[in-house]
Design an enzyme around this catalytic site. Structure first.
Site, PDB file in Angstrom:
ATOM      1  N   SER A 183       0.862  -1.341   0.005  1.00  0.00           N
ATOM      2  CA  SER A 183      -0.074  -0.199  -0.013  1.00  0.00           C
ATOM      3  C   SER A 183       0.837   1.322  -0.199  1.00  0.00           C
ATOM      4  CB  SER A 183      -0.887   0.120   0.976  1.00  0.00           C
ATOM      5  OG  SER A 183      -0.276  -0.087   2.509  1.00  0.00           O
ATOM      6  N   ASP A 422      -2.652   6.176  11.763  1.00  0.00           N
ATOM      7  CA  ASP A 422      -1.714   5.805  10.516  1.00  0.00           C
ATOM      8  C   ASP A 422      -0.701   6.543  10.440  1.00  0.00           C
ATOM      9  OD1 ASP A 422      -0.536   4.907   8.125  1.00  0.00           O
ATOM     10  OD2 ASP A 422      -2.382   5.377   6.919  1.00  0.00           O
ATOM     11  N   HIS A 425       1.715   5.276   6.293  1.00  0.00           N
ATOM     12  CA  HIS A 425       1.382   5.967   4.942  1.00  0.00           C
ATOM     13  C   HIS A 425       1.620   7.198   4.884  1.00  0.00           C
ATOM     14  CE1 HIS A 425      -1.176   1.867   4.907  1.00  0.00           C
ATOM     15  NE2 HIS A 425      -0.327   1.872   3.741  1.00  0.00           N
TER      16      HIS A 425
END
Ligand SMILES: *[C@@H]1O[C@H](CO)[C@@H](O)[C@H](O)[C@H]1NC(C)=O
Ligand SMILES: *[C@@H]1O[C@H](CO)[C@@H](O)[C@H](O)[C@H]1NC(C)=O
Ligand SMILES: *[C@@H]1O[C@H](CO)[C@@H](O)[C@H](O)[C@H]1NC(C)=O
Length: 456
Positions: A183, A422, A425
């Site tokens: 990702s 998160d 990312h």
């Protein structure tokens, strides 16, 4: 005296144009003589594209002695085979920012710092790109600060050209570029699509080929830039090797990772023009450690195998596959390095956080050591036949503790989902835009090398 007069008449009165053309013809002969003798090492037999006006910029630059990066195949043509290249070298030459005079500096573009650039805007406006995942769209999710949008990566030893979407589209016209990995490569892929989209006046001319609007669940997505016949794709392959299953003695199905087998979707990208691979985060992931995956080679399932050894085996499988299946005269291969995470006080699933960080790290002693995964990668790349360009972004990302979505991975109305932060990312616009700017710089640089290869 008469004969002198005749001569004068010949040149100055009878035909000035004749004199002019004789001179031009002679000069042309001289120019061509030099061109042909210079190209005798297997360069193009005739130089149809060379006009005398472009000759001055084709001089040999002092940086020619350095090991060149592997030029993207579609830009480098016949000379690729004769390129000497050391797989892990990140010492490349990048043309200085557009100046009338072509100027080259040599430097490691991954060695630099983040500087506030008040004047420069992100390559696309926050919240403006419909292809940014909701979970990366920090602006839409209510992130209030904006300094993180003003930071620009500056290599210490040279300037890199600013990302130019129009130029990138022209460079990739009729080409396919594919991101293969986890990702974080999806993060980078969305960043590139948005940056290129920004340069289109008619934004309906870029779309996902199946009309998809979210990019998390499936294994393959493809963005088409219609007017450029260009596609920028993403293939989900978080380990690069194949996830597998076996029945243990008790008849229970166990999930394994086939360290000896390339993940099966390679038919979708092996012949693309540019491929950007990555794998990293899933190898330290809870999923790998807590018994979900066993490591397997052939019929052999390991009882115990250190993750570091498994990772090396997987990279070797990948490297062998690349060497055997990728035609490096057509395809340029990149590997993007490990992107740093910044969880404090826990991991991604145990309360780790990075919210409230609005400034990057500036004190180098606070950075993490170079990860073992990247050392393993470097030693694998070094032994490969295929030239692979290593995007060595670990350190540049390590500074950016301010760049993650943290709690802004969800909109504020979705408080329940803000429990997990998160911190691996990146917000978009944000840090991956700079990776793509470096990728862009490398592609532009390679194209310049192609030009200069005409006269070497
Ligand atoms: C578009 O690019 C593909 C290769 O990616 C090529 O086969 C095809 O002919 C191109 N089409 C046009 C209209 O240029
Ligand atoms: C950098 O950090 C180290 C350890 O955290 C500290 O000893 C040092 O004083 C810091 N340097 C600066 C310039 O802040
Ligand atoms: C990548 O960058 C790190 C610094 O973070 C450096 O130690 C390492 O040698 C670099 N690798 C290559 C191949 O340049």
């Amino acid at each position: 005296m008469d004969s002198f007069k005749n001569l004068c008449n010949y040149f100055f009165s009878k035909s000035r144009t004749h004199y002019f053309f004789t001179t031009i013809f002679t000069l042309t002969l001289i120019v061509f003589f030099f061109l042909f003798s210079a190209c005798s090492d297997g360069g193009p037999a005739s130089p149809p594209a060379i006009s005398s006006t472009s000759l001055p910029s084709r001089r040999r630059s002092p940086s020619d002695e350095l090991t060149p990066l592997p030029p993207p195949a579609f830009l480098s043509g016949a000379r690729l085979a004769s390129q000497s290249y050391t797989a892990c070298s990140t010492t490349i030459t990048i043309p200085a920012e557009k100046t009338a005079e072509e100027k080259f500096d040599s430097c490691d573009i991954f060695d630099g710092s983040w500087v506030i650039d008040e004047g420069s805007k992100p390559v696309y406006e926050p919240g403006s790109c419909p292809f940014v995942d909701d979970s990366f769209d920090c602006f839409k999710n209510g992130r209030p600060d904006s300094d993180y949008l003003k930071l620009k990566w500056k290599p210490h030893a040279c300037k890199i050209p600013r990302f130019d979407g129009v130029k990138m589209l022209k460079l990739l016209k009729g080409k396919r570029m594919v991101f293969v990995g986890d990702s974080l490569n999806r993060n980078m892929w969305e960043s590139l699509v948005c940056a290129m989209r920004e340069s289109l006046s008619d934004k309906t001319k870029v779309f996902e080929v199946s009309g998809l609007r979210q990019f998390r669940s499936q294994g393959f997505y493809s963005f088409i830039f219609k007017d450029f016949n260009c596609s920028i794709d993403f293939v989900k392959s978080p380990f690069l090797v194949q996830e597998w299953k076996f029945l243990d003695k008790a008849g229970t199905r166990r999930e394994t990772l086939r360290l000896d087998m390339m993940e099966g979707s390679y038919n979708k990208y092996y012949d693309a023009d540019v491929i950007v691979f990555n794998t990293g985060h899933w190898w330290t992931h809870q999923k790998t450690f807590q018994g979900k995956y066993y490591f397997q080679e052939g019929n052999h399932v390991y009882n115990k195998l250190a993750v570091a050894d498994a990772y090396k085996k997987a990279l070797k499988t990948w490297a062998q596959w690349v060497d055997e299946n990728i035609d490096s005269s057509k395809t340029s291969v990149f590997f993007r390095g490990y992107s740093a995470s910044h969880f404090k006080g826990g991991q991604w699933n145990s309360g780790g956080s990075c919210d409230g960080e609005t400034k990057p790290i500036t004190n180098e002693t606070q950075l993490s050591p170079y990860p073992w995964m990247m050392r393993a990668l470097e030693s694998v790349l070094m032994k490969m036949k295929t030239p692979v360009f290593y995007l060595n972004i670990t350190k540049m990302t390590d500074y950016r503790k301010d760049g993650h979505p943290s709690i802004f991975r969800r909109s504020s109305s979705n408080i329940k989902n803000r429990v997990f932060q998160d911190c691996s990312h990146w917000c978009l616009p944000g840090v991956p835009d700079s990776w793509n700017e470096l990728l862009y710089a490398i592609l532009v640089q390679s194209q310049n090398q192609k030009l200069s290869s005409f006269v070497h």
